[in-house]
Design a protein around this motif. Structure first.
Motif, PDB file in Angstrom:
ATOM      1  N   PHE A 159     -11.283   1.915  -7.707  1.00 21.04           N
ATOM      2  CA  PHE A 159     -10.372   3.140  -7.470  1.00 21.04           C
ATOM      3  C   PHE A 159     -11.792   4.166  -7.020  1.00 21.04           C
ATOM      4  O   PHE A 159     -12.168   4.772  -8.043  1.00 21.04           O
ATOM      5  CB  PHE A 159      -9.790   3.476  -8.447  1.00 21.04           C
ATOM      6  CG  PHE A 159      -8.611   4.509  -8.154  1.00 21.04           C
ATOM      7  CD1 PHE A 159      -7.354   3.765  -7.380  1.00 21.04           C
ATOM      8  CD2 PHE A 159      -8.589   5.692  -8.337  1.00 21.04           C
ATOM      9  CE1 PHE A 159      -6.433   4.791  -6.962  1.00 21.04           C
ATOM     10  CE2 PHE A 159      -7.592   6.566  -7.929  1.00 21.04           C
ATOM     11  CZ  PHE A 159      -6.456   6.031  -7.195  1.00 21.04           C
ATOM     12  N   THR A 160     -11.827   4.321  -5.959  1.00 13.70           N
ATOM     13  CA  THR A 160     -12.919   5.296  -5.415  1.00 13.70           C
ATOM     14  C   THR A 160     -12.424   6.734  -5.213  1.00 13.70           C
ATOM     15  O   THR A 160     -11.254   6.916  -5.341  1.00 13.70           O
ATOM     16  CB  THR A 160     -13.626   4.726  -4.026  1.00 13.70           C
ATOM     17  OG1 THR A 160     -12.526   4.959  -3.236  1.00 13.70           O
ATOM     18  CG2 THR A 160     -14.045   3.481  -4.162  1.00 13.70           C
TER      19      THR A 160
ATOM     20  N   ALA B 239      -1.014   5.109  -9.934  1.00 12.74           N
ATOM     21  CA  ALA B 239      -1.692   5.005  -8.846  1.00 12.74           C
ATOM     22  C   ALA B 239      -2.982   3.938  -8.894  1.00 12.74           C
ATOM     23  O   ALA B 239      -3.146   3.238  -7.924  1.00 12.74           O
ATOM     24  CB  ALA B 239      -2.331   6.356  -8.516  1.00 12.74           C
ATOM     25  N   ILE B 240      -3.549   4.112  -9.994  1.00 12.87           N
ATOM     26  CA  ILE B 240      -4.583   2.960 -10.264  1.00 12.87           C
ATOM     27  C   ILE B 240      -4.056   1.643 -10.336  1.00 12.87           C
ATOM     28  O   ILE B 240      -4.593   0.697  -9.741  1.00 12.87           O
ATOM     29  CB  ILE B 240      -5.434   3.382 -11.528  1.00 12.87           C
ATOM     30  CG1 ILE B 240      -6.279   4.786 -11.099  1.00 12.87           C
ATOM     31  CG2 ILE B 240      -6.614   2.208 -11.850  1.00 12.87           C
ATOM     32  CD1 ILE B 240      -6.913   5.374 -12.388  1.00 12.87           C
ATOM     33  N   GLU B 241      -3.096   1.599 -11.067  1.00 19.32           N
ATOM     34  CA  GLU B 241      -2.533   0.088 -11.271  1.00 19.32           C
ATOM     35  C   GLU B 241      -1.966  -0.559 -10.108  1.00 19.32           C
ATOM     36  O   GLU B 241      -2.201  -1.598  -9.774  1.00 19.32           O
ATOM     37  CB  GLU B 241      -1.546   0.087 -12.382  1.00 19.32           C
ATOM     38  CG  GLU B 241      -0.592  -1.246 -12.681  1.00 19.32           C
ATOM     39  CD  GLU B 241       0.512  -1.073 -13.603  1.00 19.32           C
ATOM     40  OE1 GLU B 241       1.238  -2.019 -13.743  1.00 19.32           O
ATOM     41  OE2 GLU B 241       0.666   0.340 -14.188  1.00 19.32           O
ATOM     42  N   SER B 242      -1.316   0.412  -9.469  1.00 19.51           N
ATOM     43  CA  SER B 242      -0.708  -0.004  -7.978  1.00 19.51           C
ATOM     44  C   SER B 242      -1.865  -0.327  -6.908  1.00 19.51           C
ATOM     45  O   SER B 242      -2.077  -1.510  -6.249  1.00 19.51           O
ATOM     46  CB  SER B 242       0.019   1.122  -7.369  1.00 19.51           C
ATOM     47  OG  SER B 242       0.205   0.776  -6.087  1.00 19.51           O
ATOM     48  N   ALA B 243      -2.997   0.315  -7.075  1.00 15.97           N
ATOM     49  CA  ALA B 243      -4.266  -0.267  -6.205  1.00 15.97           C
ATOM     50  C   ALA B 243      -4.724  -1.531  -6.686  1.00 15.97           C
ATOM     51  O   ALA B 243      -5.037  -2.076  -6.062  1.00 15.97           O
ATOM     52  CB  ALA B 243      -5.360   1.124  -6.240  1.00 15.97           C
ATOM     53  N   THR B 244      -4.967  -1.691  -7.941  1.00 10.70           N
ATOM     54  CA  THR B 244      -5.489  -2.843  -8.695  1.00 10.70           C
ATOM     55  C   THR B 244      -4.654  -4.137  -8.118  1.00 10.70           C
ATOM     56  O   THR B 244      -5.033  -5.074  -7.855  1.00 10.70           O
ATOM     57  CB  THR B 244      -5.360  -2.768 -10.065  1.00 10.70           C
ATOM     58  OG1 THR B 244      -6.388  -1.459 -10.493  1.00 10.70           O
ATOM     59  CG2 THR B 244      -6.342  -3.923 -10.715  1.00 10.70           C
ATOM     60  N   LEU B 245      -3.300  -4.010  -8.231  1.00 14.09           N
ATOM     61  CA  LEU B 245      -2.275  -4.997  -8.009  1.00 14.09           C
ATOM     62  C   LEU B 245      -2.322  -5.401  -6.537  1.00 14.09           C
ATOM     63  O   LEU B 245      -1.849  -6.399  -6.158  1.00 14.09           O
ATOM     64  CB  LEU B 245      -1.056  -4.731  -8.519  1.00 14.09           C
ATOM     65  CG  LEU B 245      -0.814  -4.437  -9.929  1.00 14.09           C
ATOM     66  CD1 LEU B 245       0.711  -3.815 -10.189  1.00 14.09           C
ATOM     67  CD2 LEU B 245      -0.776  -5.700 -10.719  1.00 14.09           C
ATOM     68  N   THR B 246      -2.712  -4.501  -5.731  1.00 16.40           N
ATOM     69  CA  THR B 246      -3.050  -4.823  -4.218  1.00 16.40           C
ATOM     70  C   THR B 246      -4.315  -5.121  -3.786  1.00 16.40           C
ATOM     71  O   THR B 246      -4.860  -5.145  -2.718  1.00 16.40           O
ATOM     72  CB  THR B 246      -2.301  -3.443  -3.257  1.00 16.40           C
ATOM     73  OG1 THR B 246      -3.268  -2.484  -3.645  1.00 16.40           O
ATOM     74  CG2 THR B 246      -1.004  -3.187  -3.517  1.00 16.40           C
TER      75      THR B 246
ATOM     76  N   TYR C  30       1.159   9.207 -13.924  1.00 23.50           N
ATOM     77  CA  TYR C  30       1.059   9.102 -12.552  1.00 23.50           C
ATOM     78  C   TYR C  30      -0.187   8.799 -11.839  1.00 23.50           C
ATOM     79  O   TYR C  30      -0.163   7.746 -10.949  1.00 23.50           O
ATOM     80  CB  TYR C  30       1.921  10.377 -11.692  1.00 23.50           C
ATOM     81  CG  TYR C  30       3.422  10.380 -11.934  1.00 23.50           C
ATOM     82  CD1 TYR C  30       3.994   9.198 -11.688  1.00 23.50           C
ATOM     83  CD2 TYR C  30       3.895  11.388 -12.493  1.00 23.50           C
ATOM     84  CE1 TYR C  30       5.421   9.251 -11.965  1.00 23.50           C
ATOM     85  CE2 TYR C  30       5.201  11.381 -12.883  1.00 23.50           C
ATOM     86  CZ  TYR C  30       5.934  10.342 -12.344  1.00 23.50           C
ATOM     87  OH  TYR C  30       7.386  10.558 -12.814  1.00 23.50           O
ATOM     88  N   HIS C  31      -1.256   9.199 -12.626  1.00 25.65           N
ATOM     89  CA  HIS C  31      -2.524   8.602 -11.937  1.00 25.65           C
ATOM     90  C   HIS C  31      -2.788   7.472 -12.306  1.00 25.65           C
ATOM     91  O   HIS C  31      -3.341   6.468 -11.694  1.00 25.65           O
ATOM     92  CB  HIS C  31      -3.847   9.725 -12.490  1.00 25.65           C
ATOM     93  CG  HIS C  31      -5.033   9.433 -12.419  1.00 25.65           C
ATOM     94  ND1 HIS C  31      -6.043   8.832 -13.189  1.00 25.65           N
ATOM     95  CD2 HIS C  31      -5.638   9.672 -11.262  1.00 25.65           C
ATOM     96  CE1 HIS C  31      -7.131   8.518 -12.593  1.00 25.65           C
ATOM     97  NE2 HIS C  31      -7.001   9.176 -11.342  1.00 25.65           N
ATOM     98  N   SER C  32      -2.374   6.967 -13.710  1.00 32.27           N
ATOM     99  CA  SER C  32      -2.582   5.591 -14.097  1.00 32.27           C
ATOM    100  C   SER C  32      -1.500   4.513 -13.236  1.00 32.27           C
ATOM    101  O   SER C  32      -2.257   3.360 -12.969  1.00 32.27           O
ATOM    102  CB  SER C  32      -2.013   5.387 -15.621  1.00 32.27           C
ATOM    103  OG  SER C  32      -3.071   6.241 -16.236  1.00 32.27           O
TER     104      SER C  32
ATOM    105  N   LEU D 274      -8.353  10.655  -3.534  1.00 35.42           N
ATOM    106  CA  LEU D 274      -8.004  11.634  -2.607  1.00 35.42           C
ATOM    107  C   LEU D 274      -6.804  11.091  -1.933  1.00 35.42           C
ATOM    108  O   LEU D 274      -5.797  11.945  -1.344  1.00 35.42           O
ATOM    109  CB  LEU D 274      -9.031  12.108  -1.852  1.00 35.42           C
ATOM    110  CG  LEU D 274     -10.262  12.829  -2.438  1.00 35.42           C
ATOM    111  CD1 LEU D 274     -11.388  13.021  -1.297  1.00 35.42           C
ATOM    112  CD2 LEU D 274      -9.867  14.042  -2.834  1.00 35.42           C
ATOM    113  N   ALA D 275      -6.635  10.059  -1.548  1.00 36.80           N
ATOM    114  CA  ALA D 275      -5.269   9.597  -1.001  1.00 36.80           C
ATOM    115  C   ALA D 275      -4.241   9.560  -1.690  1.00 36.80           C
ATOM    116  O   ALA D 275      -3.182   9.526  -1.204  1.00 36.80           O
ATOM    117  CB  ALA D 275      -5.570   7.901  -0.243  1.00 36.80           C
ATOM    118  N   ALA D 276      -4.249   9.314  -3.064  1.00 39.15           N
ATOM    119  CA  ALA D 276      -3.225   9.374  -3.688  1.00 39.15           C
ATOM    120  C   ALA D 276      -2.816  10.845  -4.600  1.00 39.15           C
ATOM    121  O   ALA D 276      -2.014  10.857  -5.085  1.00 39.15           O
ATOM    122  CB  ALA D 276      -3.478   8.273  -5.120  1.00 39.15           C
ATOM    123  N   ILE D 277      -3.834  11.761  -4.650  1.00 39.43           N
ATOM    124  CA  ILE D 277      -3.497  12.802  -5.313  1.00 39.43           C
ATOM    125  C   ILE D 277      -2.294  13.676  -4.667  1.00 39.43           C
ATOM    126  O   ILE D 277      -1.612  14.241  -5.677  1.00 39.43           O
ATOM    127  CB  ILE D 277      -4.751  13.716  -5.159  1.00 39.43           C
ATOM    128  CG1 ILE D 277      -4.659  15.132  -6.006  1.00 39.43           C
ATOM    129  CG2 ILE D 277      -5.197  14.261  -3.919  1.00 39.43           C
ATOM    130  CD1 ILE D 277      -4.669  14.588  -7.657  1.00 39.43           C
TER     131      ILE D 277
END
Length: 198
Positions: free
Chosen positions: A53-54, A41-48, A37-39, A59-62
């Protein structure tokens, strides 16, 4: 923590040393789900369009990652896979390697990079360990059982490497797709700046 457990009737289960990779429910069944699920979140952030990923993004995704990971079924799976509950010692025993002094060298030798110890009790997953197994083959070719054991270790090592290679191939494809999607959202203008498509 111990006081809290005592006050609330919780029995602490102490693991023997060097067994957490087999007996710790978090290691066995929960952390892989957490990493998944961490991956995601990173993939979703990358696609947008997120280029990095700071800590703030993390902290926003945790909360979402934790909510998806620490479900009743995932926690129960960790205890089941570690053989703690329902009690299934055979799960751990099958993964443990039996100590066999007969397979050790008869005379003590000086430690070297070609020591047999690195391949005696583990699946070879590096080139050096596979070469060590090959070297041992030449010394025990007369012992059929030992040769079969080494062949099984080589086979397991090759399978582990192939699984890892397949996972890397999938990750590469996902990264290339994400990069292509990110580039599709931008155009390069004459001034040398990127502008987002409208």
């Amino acid at each position: 923590m111990v006081k809290f457990c005592e006050e609330n009737g919780i029995l602490l289960f102490f693991l023997p040393p060097h067994t957490s990779h087999l007996l710790q429910p978090l290691d066995v069944g929960v952390f892989n789900v957490y990493k998944h699920y961490h991956s995601e979140a990173i993939e979703s952030a990358t696609l947008t369009g997120c280029s990095k990923f700071t800590k703030q993004d993390f902290l926003a995704a945790i909360n979402s990652i934790r909510a998806k990971t620490f479900t009743l079924s995932t926690i129960q799976l960790g205890f089941r896979l570690s053989g703690i509950w329902p009690m299934s010692p055979e799960i751990v025993c099958e993964k443990s390697v039996e100590y066999d002094p007969a397979r050790l060298p008869s005379a003590p030798s000086t430690p070297s990079s070609h020591s047999t110890n690195s391949t005696s009790f583990s699946t070879p997953k590096t080139i050096e360990k596979i070469r060590n197994v090959e070297e041992r083959f030449s010394r025990i070719s007369h012992d059929i059982e030992a040769s079969q054991n080494l062949m099984q270790k080589l086979s397991k090592g090759a399978q582990a490497c192939l699984y890892e290679l397949e996972e890397l191939r999938r990750e590469k494809e996902m990264t290339q797709a994400a990069t292509a999607a990110r580039h599709a959202r931008y155009v390069f203008d004459r001034g040398g700046l990127y502008r987002r498509h409208t």
